[in-house]
Design an enzyme around this catalytic site. Structure first.
Site, PDB file in Angstrom:
ATOM      1  N   CYS A 270       1.276  -1.739   0.231  1.00 17.96           N
ATOM      2  CA  CYS A 270       0.090  -0.082   0.017  1.00 17.96           C
ATOM      3  C   CYS A 270       0.667   1.391  -0.305  1.00 17.96           C
ATOM      4  CB  CYS A 270      -1.345  -0.101   1.417  1.00 17.96           C
ATOM      5  SG  CYS A 270      -2.247   0.906   0.840  1.00 17.96           S
TER       6      CYS A 270
ATOM      7  N   HIS B  99      -3.681  -4.815  -0.569  1.00 19.03           N
ATOM      8  CA  HIS B  99      -3.263  -5.627   0.483  1.00 19.03           C
ATOM      9  C   HIS B  99      -3.470  -6.555   0.505  1.00 19.03           C
ATOM     10  CE1 HIS B  99      -3.045  -2.027   3.416  1.00 19.03           C
ATOM     11  NE2 HIS B  99      -3.482  -1.486   2.628  1.00 19.03           N
TER      12      HIS B  99
ATOM     13  N   GLU C 284      -2.725  -8.893   2.486  1.00 13.59           N
ATOM     14  CA  GLU C 284      -2.587  -9.370   3.882  1.00 13.59           C
ATOM     15  C   GLU C 284      -4.377 -10.023   3.960  1.00 13.59           C
ATOM     16  OE1 GLU C 284      -2.342  -5.400   5.127  1.00 13.59           O
ATOM     17  OE2 GLU C 284      -1.385  -6.637   3.338  1.00 13.59           O
TER      18      GLU C 284
END
Length: 202
Positions: A79, A183, A185
């Site tokens: 990001c 992202h 994750e």
């Protein structure tokens, strides 16, 4: 077990990245200690917030980061972490970045689309890279950002369309520094697969 250091410079969603990497089988350390960073098998540069703040906070680690990158070991910016890999950003009045990848961070142009670009969007794979091994073209990943990266074709691994075509993932010329605007994750199974690929690269 591979040791991966998440650089703690005061801006970033560190816990969710840590959990994703642990799930991928890595020994994960959150640290801002130069010796810890240099000794890592892999480094993550997270980031949530403003470009100018990020560059101010990370100023004391510039030599450490450059030395690590020169070693050829892999680094992943996520990001805002992708954005600060670039030469500069127009956010905060043309702030210089790490300049590890040539390009500029720009704000999304005015349109009917909401800014920030938030939520799931599909990606187009431009170039092969071990980080995206096993990731199908057109996969959906999770974004939250108001600024995007504009870089050359050879440094764009993945592109995405949100009113304008932008680099959703970038790579340096040597191939060891990768960035994702999205992202991993927070991107479900596809994102976890990418983190597993990163651990394998280490």
């Amino acid at each position: 077990m591979k040791k991966i250091v998440i650089i703690d410079y005061g801006l970033g969603n560190l816990r969710s990245v840590l959990k994703g990497l642990e799930y991928a089988g890595a020994n994960v350390v959150i640290s801002s200690d130069p010796a810890e960073i240099k000794s890592a098998d892999g480094v993550i540069l997270p980031g949530v917030g403003a470009f100018k703040d990020a560059m101010k906070n990370i100023a004391g680690l510039l030599d450490t980061i450059n030395e690590y990158v020169d070693s050829g070991k892999p680094m992943l910016g996520i990001c805002l972490g992708q954005q600060i890999l670039m030469s500069k950003s127009e956010e905060g009045g043309h702030t210089p970045g790490l300049d590890l990848i040539k390009g500029e961070v720009q704000r999304f142009p005015h349109s009917d689309l909401k800014v920030p670009h938030m939520g799931w969007n599909s990606i187009s794979i431009n170039s092969k890279h071990p980080f995206f091994e096993g990731i199908p073209d057109g996969s959906f990943v999770y974004f939250v950002h108001s600024y995007f990266v504009d870089t050359g074709e050879k440094n764009t691994l993945i592109s995405c369309d949100y009113g304008t075509d932008f680099a959703a993932s970038v790579v340096n010329n040597a191939g060891n520094v990768i960035g994702t605007q999205f992202h991993p994750e927070k991107s479900g199974d596809m994102g976890l697969k990418m983190l597993e690929n990163f651990v394998a690269m280490c």
